[in-house]
Design an enzyme around this catalytic site. Structure first.
Site, mmCIF file in Angstrom:
data_model
loop_
_atom_site.group_PDB
_atom_site.id
_atom_site.type_symbol
_atom_site.label_atom_id
_atom_site.label_comp_id
_atom_site.label_asym_id
_atom_site.label_seq_id
_atom_site.Cartn_x
_atom_site.Cartn_y
_atom_site.Cartn_z
ATOM 1 N N GLU A 144 0.803 -1.375 -0.030
ATOM 2 C CA GLU A 144 0.259 -0.113 -0.167
ATOM 3 C C GLU A 144 0.615 1.374 0.131
ATOM 4 O O GLU A 144 0.240 1.764 -0.603
ATOM 5 C CB GLU A 144 -0.624 -0.060 1.266
ATOM 6 C CG GLU A 144 -1.827 -0.980 1.193
ATOM 7 C CD GLU A 144 -1.337 -2.400 1.565
ATOM 8 O OE1 GLU A 144 -0.809 -2.499 2.204
ATOM 9 O OE2 GLU A 144 -2.851 -3.233 1.963
ATOM 10 N N PHE B 79 -11.360 -7.776 13.721
ATOM 11 C CA PHE B 79 -10.013 -7.870 13.529
ATOM 12 C C PHE B 79 -9.879 -6.785 12.640
ATOM 13 O O PHE B 79 -10.803 -6.219 11.459
ATOM 14 C CB PHE B 79 -10.673 -9.524 12.683
ATOM 15 C CG PHE B 79 -9.400 -9.577 11.547
ATOM 16 C CD1 PHE B 79 -8.685 -10.075 12.016
ATOM 17 C CD2 PHE B 79 -9.662 -10.006 10.726
ATOM 18 C CE1 PHE B 79 -7.541 -10.489 11.186
ATOM 19 C CE2 PHE B 79 -8.211 -10.214 9.533
ATOM 20 C CZ PHE B 79 -7.105 -10.430 9.695
ATOM 21 N N GLN B 80 -8.660 -6.883 12.442
ATOM 22 C CA GLN B 80 -7.775 -5.424 11.349
ATOM 23 C C GLN B 80 -8.430 -4.035 11.548
ATOM 24 O O GLN B 80 -8.749 -3.319 10.679
ATOM 25 C CB GLN B 80 -8.055 -6.044 9.798
ATOM 26 C CG GLN B 80 -7.086 -7.107 9.950
ATOM 27 C CD GLN B 80 -7.372 -7.736 8.036
ATOM 28 O OE1 GLN B 80 -8.090 -6.694 7.683
ATOM 29 N NE2 GLN B 80 -5.873 -7.629 7.615
ATOM 30 N N LYS C 221 -16.995 -0.843 6.553
ATOM 31 C CA LYS C 221 -17.735 -2.486 6.173
ATOM 32 C C LYS C 221 -19.039 -1.409 5.540
ATOM 33 O O LYS C 221 -19.449 -2.559 4.574
ATOM 34 C CB LYS C 221 -17.253 -3.058 6.078
ATOM 35 C CG LYS C 221 -17.339 -4.201 5.021
ATOM 36 C CD LYS C 221 -17.010 -5.926 5.011
ATOM 37 C CE LYS C 221 -17.123 -6.609 4.444
ATOM 38 N NZ LYS C 221 -16.135 -7.887 4.741
ATOM 39 N N MET D 6 24.514 8.704 0.571
ATOM 40 C CA MET D 6 23.963 10.125 1.892
ATOM 41 C C MET D 6 24.393 9.992 2.663
ATOM 42 O O MET D 6 25.126 10.900 3.510
ATOM 43 C CB MET D 6 23.233 10.604 1.077
ATOM 44 C CG MET D 6 22.616 11.905 1.663
ATOM 45 S SD MET D 6 23.588 13.364 1.268
ATOM 46 C CE MET D 6 22.982 13.906 -0.750
HETATM 47 C C1 TPP Z 1 12.576 5.654 4.264
HETATM 48 C C2 TPP Z 1 13.909 6.758 4.970
HETATM 49 N N1 TPP Z 1 14.874 5.544 5.387
HETATM 50 C C3 TPP Z 1 16.084 6.559 6.080
HETATM 51 C C4 TPP Z 1 16.285 7.479 4.787
HETATM 52 C C5 TPP Z 1 17.550 8.247 5.946
HETATM 53 N N2 TPP Z 1 18.621 8.879 4.272
HETATM 54 C C6 TPP Z 1 18.754 9.431 3.684
HETATM 55 S S1 TPP Z 1 19.526 9.232 2.458
HETATM 56 C C7 TPP Z 1 19.426 7.560 2.437
HETATM 57 C C8 TPP Z 1 20.485 6.985 1.637
HETATM 58 C C9 TPP Z 1 20.098 6.629 0.423
HETATM 59 O O1 TPP Z 1 21.071 5.402 -0.026
HETATM 60 P P1 TPP Z 1 20.796 5.225 -1.868
HETATM 61 O O2 TPP Z 1 19.146 4.778 -1.618
HETATM 62 O O3 TPP Z 1 21.248 3.675 -2.092
HETATM 63 O O4 TPP Z 1 21.077 6.077 -2.444
HETATM 64 P P2 TPP Z 1 22.661 7.274 -2.637
HETATM 65 O O5 TPP Z 1 22.630 8.468 -1.801
HETATM 66 O O6 TPP Z 1 23.252 6.405 -2.531
HETATM 67 O O7 TPP Z 1 22.613 7.773 -4.294
HETATM 68 C C10 TPP Z 1 19.007 7.253 3.599
HETATM 69 C C11 TPP Z 1 19.564 5.856 4.607
HETATM 70 C C12 TPP Z 1 15.318 8.469 4.786
HETATM 71 N N3 TPP Z 1 15.316 9.813 3.467
HETATM 72 N N4 TPP Z 1 14.194 8.184 4.420
#
Ligand code: TPP
Length: 568
Positions: free
Chosen positions: A51, A113-114, A163, A476
């Site tokens: 979802e 439920f749910q 529902k 990042m």
């Molecule tokens: C749902 C979620 N969890 C954690 C983060 C923290 N976060 C920001 S950038 C990043 C790394 C992203 O890695 P990737 O998708 O491999 O992209 P890259 O930075 O290597 O281009 C994380 C863990 C986030 N923004 N969103």
């Protein structure tokens, strides 16, 4: 005509102009799914694999088209799985309507439920939400929900429908519904004469003005007015992440992007400006850096549709709550021409300094850099694709190296920074804009959060191009660890599956790119495939996105890439 609640839901969607909805069935929403078979000629249902994907698809559809995107889920876990997507849409003011099934009215509150308190759980991440306990109220509620989602500052609205309400029957006549009347929900239009006078005085007096163009420009349809304002008074334009494309990037007055990874020229201009004209933006912390030292010499005008944004983060001289297009149309007839040649030259000097530091002008000794991949994607797609980026280094590089000429062609999760958004949102965008070339630009990390939607893309044979920028890291976060945590790479090196084999398992054609001379071929290949296609770009693992304003630092205190020949 007498209809069941389930049929009323679908009739109302059709009346609201909906042609596609993204969802996943379950017990509490089954009556509505059962009714769908009658409406399949007018309403296409896309079966997602999670979802969260449905909410991002609805959001991607909304961002690409400006129309309301619709997602649908069952009660309990189905509804809670929508929450990340609703929060994402909320932060970026994207019009989404979510319809959730709920347990039958007599069982609400019994831990049936749910059962989940969905209106309670989504209250902070929706613009508004409803629990409909009487079928007599269902049609009007849906009409009101669409109205709220798409007017004023747009946002997500959720309608929770038990529902038994879906099963109950009543008379339905859409045209006989009351017009929406919401005391306290005021739609703003123009500014007062006094405010227009004040704005014009400040603009005419300014020697170093900068326009800050936000997402609100495109949402208000004020793109032409923005350009007129900039051209008439020769004011440079800095854009927020979601404001990119509000004016063509190639326009000589567009300085670029602002904030943490924005163009140094924009940040310097903001810090040295004597007037900021902030349009449809909200002075997010990623945009301002340290508020205490933010643009210290400027007077400030702020126009936004949402009065609660005014004087929230940055106190301004002229706050104007209003619709941007209307307000700019009030300002333009009385605007005098200006030149600001000296100021624009100064900005050009900053831009030249940036281009010397640009990785594209460095010898990367045969290594494939993510920036090169994205810039080549821009080149070989003629700069004309809709790109939907995920979150991380590749997202910032997309903003830097894929200049957009048109509004609503650069889609990304700006406010919430939701990893997992990019790929499903690209599917939604393609449903909204079937004639456009759509690229999802994702990291190896974020893609793995919602890659189950590969099956959705395959089942729908939707023509999205997936570019995975694979640096084998949560890039990042690794960058922050490199710069601020003495290279302690805790939990950021990343194992990934063989993405090409994975694509093959889903019946999706794929290609792996390891050197720059393959990029053009990869784009040609993607364009030749009628349906989803996945390209994995294996890039340099440890690269840094420059410039970077460290979190909370002064906006002018940017870490910069050294010029060739300078030591890091
Ligand atoms: C749902 C979620 N969890 C954690 C983060 C923290 N976060 C920001 S950038 C990043 C790394 C992203 O890695 P990737 O998708 O491999 O992209 P890259 O930075 O290597 O281009 C994380 C863990 C986030 N923004 N969103």
């Amino acid at each position: 005509m007498r209809l069941k609640g389930s049929e009323i839901i679908l009739e109302c969607l059709i009346h609201e102009g909906v042609t596609v909805m993204f969802g996943y069935p379950g017990g509490a929403i089954l009556p509505t799914y059962d009714a769908m078979s009658k409406y399949m000629d007018r309403l296409h249902h896309v079966l997602v694999r999670h979802e969260q994907g449905a909410s991002h698809m609805a959001d991607g559809y909304a961002r690409a088209t400006g129309n309301v995107g619709v997602c649908i889920a069952t009660s309990g876990p189905g509804a809670t799985n929508l929450i990340t997507g609703l929060a994402t849409a909320m932060m970026d003011s994207s019009p989404v309507v979510a319809i959730t099934g709920q347990v039958a009215v007599p069982t609400i509150g019994t831990d049936a439920f749910q059962e989940t308190d969905v209106t309670g759980a989504t209250l902070p991440v929706t613009k508004h939400n409803y629990l409909v306990t009487d079928v007599e109220e269902l049609a009007y509620t849906i009409k009101e929900a669409f109205y709220i989602a798409r007017t004023g500052r747009p946002g997500p609205v959720l309608i929770d429908v038990p529902k038994d309400v879906q099963n109950a029957e009543t008379e339905f006549d859409y045209d006989a519904l009351e017009p929406v009347h919401l005391p306290g929900y005021r739609l703003l239009s123009g500014a007062s004469e006094d405010q227009i006078d004040q704005m014009l005085d400040l603009i005419h007096e300014a020697e170093r003005p900068v326009i800050l163009a936000g997402h609100g420009i495109t949402m208000s349809g004020a793109n032409a007015e923005l350009q007129d304002l900039a051209e008439l008074a020769q004011i440079p334009v800095a854009q927020t992440l979601l404001g990119k494309g509000s004016m063509p990037q190639s326009h000589p007055l567009v300085v670029g992007w602002m904030g943490m990874h924005g163009d140094a020229a924009s940040n310097n201009a903001i810090q040295e400006a004597d007037l900021l004209i902030a349009l449809g933006m909200r002075f997010d912390d990623r945009v301002t850096g340290n508020l205490k030292s933010y643009s210290p010499h400027s007077r400030k005008i702020h126009i936004d549709i949402d009065p609660s944004e005014l004087n929230k983060n940055v106190v301004v001289d002229v706050p104007v709550a209003g619709d941007l297009k209307t307000v700019l149309r009030q300002v333009l007839p009385r605007l005098e021409r200006r030149t600001h040649a000296e100021w624009l030259n100064r900005i050009r000097d900053w831009q030249e300094d940036s281009s010397e530091r640009d990785i594209l002008n460095h010898d990367t000794q045969g290594k494939l850099m993510a920036a090169q991949v994205i810039n080549d994607l821009w080149r070989y797609t003629d700069g004309n694709a809709i790109t939907v980026s995920d979150v991380g280094q590749h997202q910032m590089l997309e903003a830097q190296y894929y200049p957009h000429q048109r509004p609503s062609t650069m889609l990304t999760s700006g406010g919430l920074g939701t990893m997992g958004f990019g790929f499903p949102a690209s599917i939604g965008a393609k449903f909204g804009k079937p004639d456009e070339e759509v690229w999802a630009i994702v990291g190896d990390g974020g893609f793995q959060m919602t890659l189950c939607e590969l099956a959705t893309a395959r089942q729908e044979n939707i023509n999205v191009n997936i570019a995975i920028i694979n640096n084998s890291f949560l890039g990042m976060v690794r960058q922050w660890q490199e710069l601020f945590y003495e290279r302690r790479y805790q939990s950021t090196p990343m194992f990934s599956p063989d993405f090409c084999k994975l694509a093959e398992a889903y019946g999706i054609p794929s290609m792996r790119v390891t050197s720059r001379d393959q990029i053009q071929e990869s784009v040609d290949f993607a364009r030749s495939v009628d349906g989803p296609v996945l390209i994995e770009y294996v890039v340099e693992k440890e690269d840094i996105v420059y410039p970077m304003v460290p979190s909370g630092a002064d906006l002018h205190d940017m870490k910069r890439r050294p010029k060739p020949g300078e030591l890091a």
